[in-house]
Scaffold this active site. Structure first.
Site, PDB file in Angstrom:
ATOM      1  N   LEU A  67       0.817  -1.215   0.000  1.00  0.00           N
ATOM      2  CA  LEU A  67       0.000   0.000   0.000  1.00  0.00           C
ATOM      3  C   LEU A  67       0.847   1.260   0.000  1.00  0.00           C
ATOM      4  O   LEU A  67       0.415   2.302  -0.475  1.00  0.00           O
ATOM      5  CB  LEU A  67      -0.932   0.007   1.209  1.00  0.00           C
ATOM      6  CG  LEU A  67      -1.969  -1.124   1.274  1.00  0.00           C
ATOM      7  CD1 LEU A  67      -2.768  -1.031   2.563  1.00  0.00           C
ATOM      8  CD2 LEU A  67      -2.894  -1.072   0.073  1.00  0.00           C
ATOM      9  N   GLY A  68       2.045   1.196   0.550  1.00  0.00           N
ATOM     10  CA  GLY A  68       2.917   2.364   0.601  1.00  0.00           C
ATOM     11  C   GLY A  68       4.244   2.021   1.231  1.00  0.00           C
ATOM     12  O   GLY A  68       4.371   1.041   1.973  1.00  0.00           O
ATOM     13  N   GLY A  94      10.743   5.685   4.492  1.00  0.00           N
ATOM     14  CA  GLY A  94      12.137   5.467   4.842  1.00  0.00           C
ATOM     15  C   GLY A  94      12.340   4.452   5.938  1.00  0.00           C
ATOM     16  O   GLY A  94      13.379   3.778   5.988  1.00  0.00           O
ATOM     17  N   GLY A 112       9.809   2.058   6.919  1.00  0.00           N
ATOM     18  CA  GLY A 112       9.013   0.841   6.836  1.00  0.00           C
ATOM     19  C   GLY A 112       8.109   0.843   5.627  1.00  0.00           C
ATOM     20  O   GLY A 112       8.203   1.703   4.748  1.00  0.00           O
ATOM     21  N   ALA A 113       7.223  -0.131   5.591  1.00  0.00           N
ATOM     22  CA  ALA A 113       6.273  -0.279   4.504  1.00  0.00           C
ATOM     23  C   ALA A 113       4.941  -0.736   5.066  1.00  0.00           C
ATOM     24  O   ALA A 113       4.877  -1.318   6.160  1.00  0.00           O
ATOM     25  CB  ALA A 113       6.788  -1.282   3.465  1.00  0.00           C
ATOM     26  N   LYS A 115       1.814  -2.616   9.034  1.00  0.00           N
ATOM     27  CA  LYS A 115       2.974  -1.730   8.941  1.00  0.00           C
ATOM     28  C   LYS A 115       4.183  -2.440   9.543  1.00  0.00           C
ATOM     29  O   LYS A 115       4.139  -2.874  10.704  1.00  0.00           O
ATOM     30  CB  LYS A 115       2.687  -0.428   9.692  1.00  0.00           C
ATOM     31  CG  LYS A 115       3.768   0.628   9.561  1.00  0.00           C
ATOM     32  CD  LYS A 115       3.320   1.912  10.256  1.00  0.00           C
ATOM     33  CE  LYS A 115       4.342   3.017  10.127  1.00  0.00           C
ATOM     34  NZ  LYS A 115       3.902   4.262  10.809  1.00  0.00           N
ATOM     35  N   ASP A 117       3.660  15.652  14.438  1.00  0.00           N
ATOM     36  CA  ASP A 117       3.924  15.487  13.005  1.00  0.00           C
ATOM     37  C   ASP A 117       2.626  15.647  12.205  1.00  0.00           C
ATOM     38  O   ASP A 117       2.348  14.852  11.309  1.00  0.00           O
ATOM     39  CB  ASP A 117       4.566  14.132  12.729  1.00  0.00           C
ATOM     40  CG  ASP A 117       5.187  14.056  11.328  1.00  0.00           C
ATOM     41  OD1 ASP A 117       5.441  15.126  10.733  1.00  0.00           O
ATOM     42  OD2 ASP A 117       5.410  12.943  10.830  1.00  0.00           O
TER      43      ASP A 117
END
Length: 551
Positions: free
Chosen positions: A31-32, A35, A37-38, A55, A150
């Protein structure tokens, strides 16, 4: 559950489609990526049809203990808050080699950053809807002692929803990975270290003063996001981080009215105060900002509506707990009369119901004279009715209840008033009711049927008759059709939602079904299909078949 206590190497073999994690989650597509993780789409093996997002941390370099702790803390914070506008975390575990992963709800929709890239400036009502939901999530986090640190459009996700036939969006706040727990001691962040996305940092955060970061830091980033939604561009931009930080600390952003001339003055003032350079010049909390921006306060479960405060309820606090000052004018007064100079507050000990019972009550009047009078009136009524039914008996001229006795001369007594029931003037010929009262009233002339509601005498509309709707609704649906033809589903959804705010039409559900078919969203397509008119169904079914969706 394994907790990393020393640097752990990344997983030896990458996650691929079909791999099963902990005998529960089967990995699907990516899905994405980022830097650190994925995120993968996965299928729950024991719950058929349930999809989740996983994740996973990765990277060529070793994972430090601080990174692993932050990752775990993200799962704990999201689970701890449990807010409908914060992404739900379902599970946390590690792979066989110790690499941590997090299981989250799978969200269907688009990020706010993508929406802004496509539409640039958003309408004011859409901005208010997104802002209020973000504010509710931030208020819950801040009350739990969590500062996000953030906030940016990339961490705001928009999920299409439907309630009562009206399509809307639910905002989900993402990524609490670098959040600051006010009372936490697990990770000590040193000053002069930038934590967050520079474009949306508050001045104290941009200068690395992490010990001064609090809820007002999130408020600055929140104001930057609202500014961007209205202006179509971020308030600060630079060619490098140093230039960007200098602008944030020393310069003011371009005036909002020069980029969005139609913005109301109170909205401009609210955003300007939220983005003040000094924390003490900003709003004290998110709720005050939302109230000033949108004109109505945030509603939370902890708040009590004013009409609820005035109802006499059993106190839930201990008897010794002090009573809030705003409750003094809402003291229950059941069974009490106000007395001048009396203290109506409850005593410091004992339940409130005891203090009510201790108050003197007004003396009650005896009710037996009323009961006697009513009983005698009933007896008289029966007697009169009996005489009326006997034609050979002449009723008395008057029936006297409690006739006054002749008082003695020596003791004069004022007699009570007598209750006299007089018979009608003509007993043998009862009064006939007036003819106009016994005759049925004339039926009202039937109203002309409206064009939207069918009637028994109305002829059915011929098949294919255009649906009646206001011109504004028709214009929105035409615009939605054009956007759908151009594969711009987000624009199509926006026009459909706006049309449904004015009138719910069958054509809008026909367009909604086709939008979801183009997005390959089977669940939402079938949900809208039930409200598609029969005349539209063949065309919608044929349209969706090209996207492998069978309705």
């Amino acid at each position: 559950m394994q907790k990393p206590t020393e640097p752990t190497s990344a997983q030896s073999e990458p996650l691929t489609t079909g791999r099963v994690l902990r005998s529960t989650y089967e990995i699907g597509t990516v899905l994405g990526k980022g830097g650190m993780g994925a995120v993968f789409l996965a299928r729950h093996l024991r719950l058929p049809g349930k999809q989740v997002a996983i994740k996973v941390l990765h990277g060529a370099e070793a994972l430090s203990e601080e990174v692993a702790v932050r990752f775990r803390r993200e799962a704990e914070i999201a689970s701890r808050l449990g807010h409908p506008n914060i992404v739900e975390v379902l599970d946390f575990d590690t792979l066989e080699d110790g690499t941590p992963f997090m299981v989250m709800e799978y969200l269907r929709g688009e990020g706010l950053s993508r929406r802004l890239r496509k539409q640039k400036q958003l309408p004011l009502d859409e901005v208010f809807s997104i802002t209020r939901q973000m504010g509710a999530a931030l208020q819950a986090a801040h009350r739990a002692g969590v500062v996000h640190r953030d906030l940016k459009p990339g961490n705001v996700f928009l999920v299409p929803t439907e309630a009562g036939g009206v399509v809307g969006e639910r905002v989900k706040l993402l990524d609490f990975g670098i959040s600051k727990l006010v009372d936490a001691r697990t990770v000590m962040t040193l000053d002069s270290v930038l934590m967050g996305t520079p474009q949306y940092m508050a001045p104290e955060q941009a200068m690395g003063h992490n010990s001064n970061v609090d809820a007002r830091t999130d408020l600055f980033a929140f104001g930057c996001i609202v500014y961007e939604m209205l202006a179509g561009r971020p308030p600060y931009s630079g060619d490098n981080v140093a230039e960007l930080i200098y602008q944030i600390v020393h310069l003011e952003p371009p005036p909002l009215l020069s980029l969005a001339p139609g913005t109301p003055p109170h909205v401009v003032a609210a955003i300007s105060r939220a983005m003040a350079k000094k924390p003490e010049d900003r709003y004290p909390d998110v709720g005050a900002f939302i109230l000033e921006l949108t004109g109505s306060p945030l509603q939370t479960l902890a708040e009590v509506k004013p009409e609820q405060r005035s109802r006499p309820t059993t106190p839930t606090a201990p008897p010794s707990a002090p009573r809030p000052p705003d409750r003094e004018e809402h003291i229950p007064t059941v069974g009490m009369r106000p007395h001048a100079g009396r203290d109506t507050s409850p005593p410091p000990s004992g339940p409130q119901t005891e203090s009510l019972a201790a108050q003197p009550l007004a003396p009650a009047r005896p009710k037996w004279p009323v009961a006697v009078a009513v009983g005698m009136a009933v007896i008289i009524a029966f007697a009169v009715a009996f005489f009326w039914k006997r034609p050979d008996v002449t009723p008395p001229a008057a029936v006297v209840v409690n006739p006054p006795a002749q008082p003695r001369p020596s003791t004069p007594v004022t007699p009570p008033p007598a209750v006299v029931v007089a018979p009608p003037e003509d007993v043998k010929k009862p009064v006939e009711p007036e003819p106009q009262q016994t005759q049925p009233t004339e039926p009202e002339e039937p109203r002309q049927p409206t064009t939207d509601l069918p009637t028994a005498n109305a002829k059915p509309k011929p098949r294919g008759t255009p649906e009646s709707m206001p011109d504004s609704v028709r214009e929105d649906l035409v615009a939605a059709q054009k956007a759908l033809d151009a594969s711009n589903t987000a624009e199509a959804l926006r026009h459909i939602r706006r049309s449904q705010r004015t009138k719910i039409t069958g054509l809008s559900f026909s367009l909604l079904t086709r939008v979801y078919c183009q997005q390959h969203d089977l669940a939402n397509a079938r949900a809208q299909w039930t409200r598609v008119p029969a005349t539209e169904r063949p065309r919608v079914r044929q349209y969706c078949s090209q996207y492998d969706i069978d309705l």
